[in-house]
Design a protein around this motif. Structure first.
Motif, PDB file in Angstrom:
ATOM      1  N   LEU A  43      44.529  48.164  41.155  1.00 49.83           N
ATOM      2  CA  LEU A  43      42.377  47.307  41.461  1.00 49.83           C
ATOM      3  C   LEU A  43      41.671  48.650  41.371  1.00 49.83           C
ATOM      4  O   LEU A  43      40.331  47.724  40.862  1.00 49.83           O
ATOM      5  N   PRO A  44      41.768  49.555  42.283  1.00 52.78           N
ATOM      6  CA  PRO A  44      40.579  50.091  42.608  1.00 52.78           C
ATOM      7  C   PRO A  44      40.211  50.876  40.767  1.00 52.78           C
ATOM      8  O   PRO A  44      38.737  50.965  40.251  1.00 52.78           O
ATOM      9  N   LEU A  45      40.602  51.445  39.875  1.00 52.80           N
ATOM     10  CA  LEU A  45      40.606  51.351  38.197  1.00 52.80           C
ATOM     11  C   LEU A  45      39.446  50.024  37.814  1.00 52.80           C
ATOM     12  O   LEU A  45      38.866  50.153  37.334  1.00 52.80           O
ATOM     13  N   LEU A  46      39.923  48.776  38.702  1.00 56.33           N
ATOM     14  CA  LEU A  46      39.516  47.324  37.642  1.00 56.33           C
ATOM     15  C   LEU A  46      38.350  47.472  38.313  1.00 56.33           C
ATOM     16  O   LEU A  46      37.310  47.441  37.232  1.00 56.33           O
ATOM     17  N   MET A  47      37.874  47.415  39.207  1.00 57.11           N
ATOM     18  CA  MET A  47      36.699  47.766  39.954  1.00 57.11           C
ATOM     19  C   MET A  47      35.497  48.681  39.151  1.00 57.11           C
ATOM     20  O   MET A  47      34.450  48.532  39.008  1.00 57.11           O
ATOM     21  N   GLU A  48      36.519  50.213  39.634  1.00 57.44           N
ATOM     22  CA  GLU A  48      35.606  51.258  39.065  1.00 57.44           C
ATOM     23  C   GLU A  48      35.181  51.196  37.467  1.00 57.44           C
ATOM     24  O   GLU A  48      33.967  50.744  36.741  1.00 57.44           O
ATOM     25  N   ASN A  49      35.967  50.420  36.779  1.00 62.70           N
ATOM     26  CA  ASN A  49      35.812  50.506  35.940  1.00 62.70           C
ATOM     27  C   ASN A  49      34.427  49.272  34.709  1.00 62.70           C
ATOM     28  O   ASN A  49      34.063  48.902  34.091  1.00 62.70           O
ATOM     29  N   ILE A  63      36.976  40.083  43.132  1.00 60.21           N
ATOM     30  CA  ILE A  63      38.498  40.670  43.279  1.00 60.21           C
ATOM     31  C   ILE A  63      38.933  40.256  44.208  1.00 60.21           C
ATOM     32  O   ILE A  63      40.431  39.887  44.242  1.00 60.21           O
ATOM     33  N   ARG A  64      38.226  39.926  45.326  1.00 65.27           N
ATOM     34  CA  ARG A  64      38.704  39.451  46.215  1.00 65.27           C
ATOM     35  C   ARG A  64      39.596  38.572  46.370  1.00 65.27           C
ATOM     36  O   ARG A  64      40.183  37.506  47.489  1.00 65.27           O
ATOM     37  N   THR A  65      38.341  37.720  46.082  1.00 62.33           N
ATOM     38  CA  THR A  65      38.647  36.288  45.720  1.00 62.33           C
ATOM     39  C   THR A  65      40.119  35.609  44.133  1.00 62.33           C
ATOM     40  O   THR A  65      39.868  35.067  43.847  1.00 62.33           O
ATOM     41  N   GLY A  66      40.349  37.369  43.630  1.00 65.45           N
ATOM     42  CA  GLY A  66      41.516  37.151  42.804  1.00 65.45           C
ATOM     43  C   GLY A  66      41.261  37.038  40.973  1.00 65.45           C
ATOM     44  O   GLY A  66      41.572  36.605  40.871  1.00 65.45           O
ATOM     45  N   GLU A  67      40.037  37.269  41.233  1.00 66.38           N
ATOM     46  CA  GLU A  67      39.457  37.484  39.353  1.00 66.38           C
ATOM     47  C   GLU A  67      39.655  38.826  39.428  1.00 66.38           C
ATOM     48  O   GLU A  67      39.462  39.533  39.477  1.00 66.38           O
TER      49      GLU A  67
END
Length: 67
Positions: free
Chosen positions: A5-11, A44-48
């Protein structure tokens, strides 16, 4: 493709940032950074988990508030 998740957010944020910077629509960098981070985090918190959807919705949201 499942990313941590941290990488998904960063990218996702980086894609949005690069697009906004390239088009000259980034605006105030600090405001843009905060909005993009908050926007992507909420999704992301809602699942996307689809990276381009995260980026595109964040871009759309920022452009909307900038008028």
């Amino acid at each position: 493709m499942n990313q941590p998740l941290p990488l998904l957010m960063e990218n996702s944020i980086q894609i949005a940032w690069d697009y906004l910077e390239a088009t000259g629509e980034l605006g105030d960098a600090q405001t843009a950074a905060r909005f993009l981070m908050d926007s992507v985090e909420v999704m992301i918190r809602t699942g996307e988990r689809r990276q381009l959807l995260l980026s595109n919705r964040a871009i759309d949201g920022l452009l909307e508030i900038q008028g």
